[in-house]
Scaffold this motif. Structure first.
Motif, PDB file in Angstrom:
ATOM      1  N   THR A 106      44.120   2.588  -7.921  1.00 21.92           N
ATOM      2  CA  THR A 106      45.063   1.474  -7.810  1.00 21.92           C
ATOM      3  C   THR A 106      46.514   1.992  -7.825  1.00 21.92           C
ATOM      4  OG1 THR A 106      43.526  -0.039  -8.909  1.00 21.92           O
ATOM      5  CG2 THR A 106      45.845  -0.670  -8.871  1.00 21.92           C
ATOM      6  N   ALA A 107      46.773   2.989  -8.662  1.00 19.82           N
ATOM      7  CA  ALA A 107      48.125   3.532  -8.766  1.00 19.82           C
ATOM      8  C   ALA A 107      48.499   4.424  -7.585  1.00 19.82           C
ATOM      9  CB  ALA A 107      48.266   4.328 -10.065  1.00 19.82           C
ATOM     10  N   GLY A 108      47.512   4.804  -6.765  1.00 19.74           N
ATOM     11  CA  GLY A 108      47.788   5.671  -5.625  1.00 19.74           C
ATOM     12  C   GLY A 108      47.647   7.138  -5.904  1.00 19.74           C
ATOM     13  N   LEU A 109      47.249   7.488  -7.146  1.00 22.59           N
ATOM     14  CA  LEU A 109      47.062   8.901  -7.478  1.00 22.59           C
ATOM     15  C   LEU A 109      45.851   9.468  -6.759  1.00 22.59           C
ATOM     16  CD1 LEU A 109      47.680  11.465  -9.035  1.00 22.59           C
ATOM     17  CD2 LEU A 109      46.481  10.482 -11.018  1.00 22.59           C
ATOM     18  N   LEU A 127      56.416   5.064  -5.972  1.00 24.19           N
ATOM     19  CA  LEU A 127      55.922   4.266  -7.093  1.00 24.19           C
ATOM     20  C   LEU A 127      54.852   5.016  -7.885  1.00 24.19           C
ATOM     21  CD1 LEU A 127      55.716   0.688  -5.511  1.00 24.19           C
ATOM     22  CD2 LEU A 127      57.404   1.567  -7.147  1.00 24.19           C
ATOM     23  N   THR A 128      54.008   5.780  -7.178  1.00 23.95           N
ATOM     24  CA  THR A 128      52.966   6.558  -7.860  1.00 23.95           C
ATOM     25  C   THR A 128      53.583   7.682  -8.679  1.00 23.95           C
ATOM     26  OG1 THR A 128      51.475   6.085  -6.011  1.00 23.95           O
ATOM     27  CG2 THR A 128      50.813   7.821  -7.527  1.00 23.95           C
ATOM     28  N   ALA A 129      54.591   8.347  -8.121  1.00 26.35           N
ATOM     29  CA  ALA A 129      55.288   9.402  -8.854  1.00 26.35           C
ATOM     30  C   ALA A 129      55.938   8.843 -10.113  1.00 26.35           C
ATOM     31  CB  ALA A 129      56.331  10.061  -7.959  1.00 26.35           C
ATOM     32  N   ASP A 130      56.572   7.674 -10.004  1.00 29.95           N
ATOM     33  CA  ASP A 130      57.197   7.048 -11.175  1.00 29.95           C
ATOM     34  C   ASP A 130      56.145   6.684 -12.232  1.00 29.95           C
ATOM     35  OD1 ASP A 130      59.638   7.293  -9.959  1.00 29.95           O
ATOM     36  OD2 ASP A 130      59.713   5.214  -9.251  1.00 29.95           O
ATOM     37  N   TYR A 131      54.998   6.210 -11.788  1.00 29.11           N
ATOM     38  CA  TYR A 131      53.903   5.891 -12.707  1.00 29.11           C
ATOM     39  C   TYR A 131      53.467   7.141 -13.470  1.00 29.11           C
ATOM     40  CZ  TYR A 131      49.047   5.045 -14.128  1.00 29.11           C
ATOM     41  OH  TYR A 131      47.881   4.965 -14.826  1.00 29.11           O
ATOM     42  N   ALA A 167      60.062  15.249 -11.637  1.00 25.60           N
ATOM     43  CA  ALA A 167      60.266  14.156 -10.681  1.00 25.60           C
ATOM     44  C   ALA A 167      60.314  14.679  -9.252  1.00 25.60           C
ATOM     45  CB  ALA A 167      61.545  13.395 -11.021  1.00 25.60           C
ATOM     46  N   ARG A 168      61.006  15.777  -9.023  1.00 27.59           N
ATOM     47  CA  ARG A 168      61.076  16.359  -7.670  1.00 27.59           C
ATOM     48  C   ARG A 168      59.694  16.737  -7.170  1.00 27.59           C
ATOM     49  NH1 ARG A 168      66.307  20.428  -8.334  1.00 27.59           N
ATOM     50  NH2 ARG A 168      67.935  18.879  -7.832  1.00 27.59           N
ATOM     51  N   TYR A 169      58.928  17.368  -8.043  1.00 34.17           N
ATOM     52  CA  TYR A 169      57.578  17.784  -7.631  1.00 34.17           C
ATOM     53  C   TYR A 169      56.706  16.582  -7.307  1.00 34.17           C
ATOM     54  CZ  TYR A 169      52.766  19.391  -8.042  1.00 34.17           C
ATOM     55  OH  TYR A 169      51.438  19.622  -7.801  1.00 34.17           O
ATOM     56  N   LEU A 170      56.641  15.616  -8.220  1.00 38.02           N
ATOM     57  CA  LEU A 170      55.740  14.477  -8.029  1.00 38.02           C
ATOM     58  C   LEU A 170      56.158  13.635  -6.826  1.00 38.02           C
ATOM     59  CD1 LEU A 170      55.180  13.454 -11.747  1.00 38.02           C
ATOM     60  CD2 LEU A 170      53.466  14.384 -10.176  1.00 38.02           C
TER      61      LEU A 170
END
Length: 217
Positions: A210-213, A183-187, A173-176
């Motif tokens: 769409t997810a922002g990745l 929201l993209t990290a959570d996805y 989680a810290r890295y992403l």
């Protein structure tokens, strides 16, 4: 005695002399401005290339501690050139999450964009590195998907279902969240936790954008 030649014959002869003297300009294919350097490691290779002020590193193979060392050497070599744009092209196979996070952190700290190579396959470890790019492009015909995190000393267990403990989740989680919008990290975390050993969860390029990745597909 004077011999008169028709004017159209004289014109044709003059044209022939000009062509013979000047020749035909050869067709020149565009080439990289600087010679490519290769930093090979067991299981892969990092290659440098430059076209004008745009510089690239091509990272191919497994994500291992040796890949980290070769990438650092290649990045240091690229730093000696006049680069306005810097991109890492990814064609990655297996490896470890620790190496993926280290590579990604290095790329973000050094201001690289990322691009998934055309026709390549990019699964979870590759996606973790891809997330580090300032700008993130998916080349045509690339295949994306979420695969189960491979077990190693830091991440994952030898179970078919993905079971990450609190420490592992916190590190991911810290890295992403350092690389991507919240929201993209959570996805990404949700997709990683939903994987298992049975199959790869496909990620269409349109969904990644769409997810922002991805910022370009």
């Amino acid at each position: 005695m004077h011999v008169r030649f028709p004017r159209h014959l004289l014109a044709a002869a003059a044209t022939g002399l000009v062509v013979a003297a000047c020749g035909v300009a050869p067709t020149v294919e565009p080439k990289a401005d600087a010679k490519a350097d290769h930093f090979t490691y067991q299981g892969g290779d990092v290659a440098t290339a430059q076209r004008g002020t745009d510089c690239e590193l091509a990272l191919r193979g497994a994500l291992t501690p040796a890949a980290v060392s070769s990438l650092r050497l290649a990045s240091d070599a690229l730093a000696k050139r006049s680069c306005q744009g810097k991109t890492v092209v990814l064609d990655l196979a297996d490896g470890s999450v620790g190496a993926a996070i280290t590579v990604g952190s290095m790329l973000r700290n050094r201001g690289f964009d990322t691009r998934i190579a055309s026709g390549s396959t990019c699964h979870t470890l590759c996606l973790l590195v891809f997330a580090a790019g300032t700008r993130r492009e998916i080349a045509p015909n690339a295949r994306l998907g979420f695969s189960q995190i491979p077990p190693d000393e830091d991440f994952g267990r030898a179970n078919c279902d993905t079971e990450l403990d609190n420490r592992q989740m916190l590190n991911l989680a810290r890295y992403l969240r350092a690389m991507l919008p919240g929201l993209t990290a959570d996805y990404m975390l949700q997709q990683i936790r939903a994987t298992d050993c049975r199959s790869v969860r496909p990620l269409p390029a349109s969904d990644a954008i769409t997810a922002g990745l991805a910022t370009k597909g």
